[in-house]
Motif scaffolding. Sequence first.
Motif, short mmCIF file in Angstrom:
data_model
loop_
_atom_site.label_atom_id
_atom_site.label_comp_id
_atom_site.label_asym_id
_atom_site.label_seq_id
_atom_site.Cartn_x
_atom_site.Cartn_y
_atom_site.Cartn_z
N UNK A 195 0.86 -1.19 0.00
CA UNK A 195 0.00 0.00 0.00
C UNK A 195 0.89 1.23 0.00
N UNK A 196 0.33 2.34 -0.41
CA UNK A 196 1.06 3.60 -0.26
C UNK A 196 0.97 4.02 1.21
N UNK A 197 1.83 4.95 1.61
CA UNK A 197 1.78 5.42 3.00
C UNK A 197 0.41 6.04 3.30
N UNK A 199 -2.49 5.13 1.97
CA UNK A 199 -3.45 4.03 2.16
C UNK A 199 -3.28 3.42 3.56
N UNK A 200 -2.02 3.24 3.97
CA UNK A 200 -1.80 2.70 5.32
C UNK A 200 -2.34 3.63 6.40
N UNK A 201 -2.11 4.93 6.24
CA UNK A 201 -2.57 5.88 7.26
C UNK A 201 -4.10 5.82 7.38
N UNK A 203 -6.00 3.33 6.60
CA UNK A 203 -6.32 2.03 7.22
C UNK A 203 -6.17 2.13 8.73
N UNK A 204 -5.04 2.71 9.16
CA UNK A 204 -4.76 2.83 10.59
C UNK A 204 -5.81 3.67 11.31
N UNK A 205 -6.25 4.75 10.66
CA UNK A 205 -7.27 5.60 11.29
C UNK A 205 -8.60 4.86 11.37
N UNK A 231 -5.36 12.68 3.39
CA UNK A 231 -4.52 11.62 2.82
C UNK A 231 -4.81 11.38 1.34
N UNK B 204 -3.37 -0.78 14.67
CA UNK B 204 -3.74 0.55 14.17
C UNK B 204 -2.80 1.64 14.70
N UNK B 207 0.48 1.52 12.93
CA UNK B 207 0.36 2.17 11.62
C UNK B 207 0.38 3.69 11.78
N UNK B 208 -0.40 4.18 12.74
CA UNK B 208 -0.48 5.63 12.93
C UNK B 208 0.86 6.25 13.30
N UNK B 212 8.43 8.01 8.10
CA UNK B 212 9.37 7.68 7.02
C UNK B 212 10.58 8.59 7.14
N UNK B 247 5.74 -3.09 3.44
CA UNK B 247 4.65 -3.11 2.48
C UNK B 247 4.22 -1.71 2.05
N UNK B 248 4.95 -0.69 2.53
CA UNK B 248 4.72 0.67 2.04
C UNK B 248 5.57 0.85 0.78
N UNK B 249 4.94 1.31 -0.28
CA UNK B 249 5.66 1.49 -1.55
C UNK B 249 6.90 2.35 -1.34
#
Lengths: 325, 325
Positions: A195-197, A199-201, A203-205, A231, B204, B207-208, B212, B247-249
């Motif tokens: 995932x892009x960062x 997308x991850x953010x 997801x995390x939220x 995002x 979660x 992730x939050x 980077x 898994x972050x691009x």
Amino acid sequence: MKTINEKIIDYIKNHQGFLIITHQKPDGDAIGSSVALGKGLKKIGKKINYFIQMPIEQNLNLFDEIQTFNKITYEEYDAVIAVDCSTWSHTYRPKQMPKFKELINIDHHITNEGYGNYNHIENVSANAELIYRLLDQLNIPLDEEMADALYTGISTDTGSFQFSNVTSETHEIAAQLYKYPFSYAELSRKLHHEKSIEQFKLYGIAVQNIKLINHNTISWTLLDYSTIQQYGGDINISDDIANIGVNIKGVDVAITLKEVEKKIYRVSLRANSECALDVSKIAKFYGGGGHDKAAGFTYRSKIEILLNKIVGDYNIAKDKRNRQQ
Amino acid sequence: MKTINEKIIDYIKNHQGFLIITHQKPDGDAIGSSVALGKGLKKIGKKINYFIQMPIEQNLNLFDEIQTFNKITYEEYDAVIAVDCSTWSHTYRPKQMPKFKELINIDHHITNEGYGNYNHIENVSANAELIYRLLDQLNIPLDEEMADALYTGISTDTGSFQFSNVTSETHEIAAQLYKYPFSYAELSRKLHHEKSIEQFKLYGIAVQNIKLINHNTISWTLLDYSTIQQYGGDINISDDIANIGVNIKGVDVAITLKEVEKKIYRVSLRANSECALDVSKIAKFYGGGGHDKAAGFTYRSKIEILLNKIVGDYNIAKDKRNRQQ
């Protein structure tokens, strides 16, 4: 292994020019099936064009053959081959269709009513299973890219061999694809985990915002408008967000609200395998649709009212089932 | 399909009593292999006991056969069979070993040096592949629970058919297991997706907290002591947290810090498939261990110092490789 409709095999053998089309918003199975079929038919000297909706999702832009999509070089085709299209209206096709003699319909959705002149409809995990067999029946050898494309179709339509549509034959085909030296591990990571960062953010939220209600049997979460904008917009909301809730132990129904415009929510409902409530009924009530375990709709009122409706219907369905048992 | 060492097959055929053991902290492959082997041998009249470390992880407590674990009913065995144990010191076994004549070692780790009197060591995806073959060679039919146990072994050790250890034969065996009417879809969901609400919350937050650094090539995240305590302790930190970063691009190295005691961090490092840095070197520098793509250690100093060390070593490794190319 079952066989593909011999009339389709014979028609392909005896004709030259084919236009391959698939459904709107092509997914991994649509693209993988198209690429493997098109490259395969070129190998036996057929004249092949593709008409496929662009742009291809970044995660699926994996095949050199995609460079040849939408270069329409022939005025007339012996047949249009529609792959993975459950209805004709769901196909993506030129506004002005070029001339063609026959329509071949190869699909794995049992709801397909057979809109082609030649049809092969069979309930298998992925359309790519049918393309694998068709190529095999035509004695067309695979190459690495074709194996990779078929693997992409199967892997995406089965959630990496995890959905209930997987059969013995799905694994038998995968075993054959492993004979081509492609890195399926790296492909799987790209298809299922990368995932892009942003997308991850998001997801995390979504995880952080989860709340359990109705004695922890129902989960709901919200991505609000400003968060989604922060995002990069709803293009960065990955599909797996809708499934978080039903993977929490004890949760029967998961509700995901995405505020795509101010006060306008796209709602996804998921139910676990033993849930008494058919969530498609909720979706239909609000003008949407789906299946008993996965449904969706657009909602424009107070969240609290929606949650009350779902909790109410869930408890009635559960109570009814308990009394029947 | 290759065969299991015929001496092991003959020894089992000609003897009666076996004690099955596996490694400490048994995972899905250890438990799945043990259950399938033990149930299978019972079917042909063998006297079987298991000695296996309890409690079994909740997600893996799936088989009725587990009820018979650690009920030691014999004083002496023809052989102890160690499954999925790369070294003898890594086995979980009674402090006072009962009497046994031979030690049979069946394992899929190539580093296994063959500590048994009879050994079958072969580099396959999961030990369960070897047990499948052994049962086949002994002409022992599977039942649903055995098929389910073997599937659990393969599915967990391959990340649902996604790791680079998967081969054509892995899928051939899965194709056979699908002939038993078990719900592998629900099993896969339990093995790969189900988490408690606390596990999801910690995921979660991890992730939050991702940041980077080094031009987005390195990610790091922290679960601090109070957060971990808030969600029930480090038992609720799921393994997949360590993999988020890679898994972050665009990310090459992912660093995950878990403050398991105050100011004491358990650190996981992951590298993506094309990363120039061998992360096991960092782990060894800090007294830990692992592989080039996945390693870990315990750290007790300032986080900033650790990040600087990793960024430095990463840039050196990358620079070195660039100059070699």
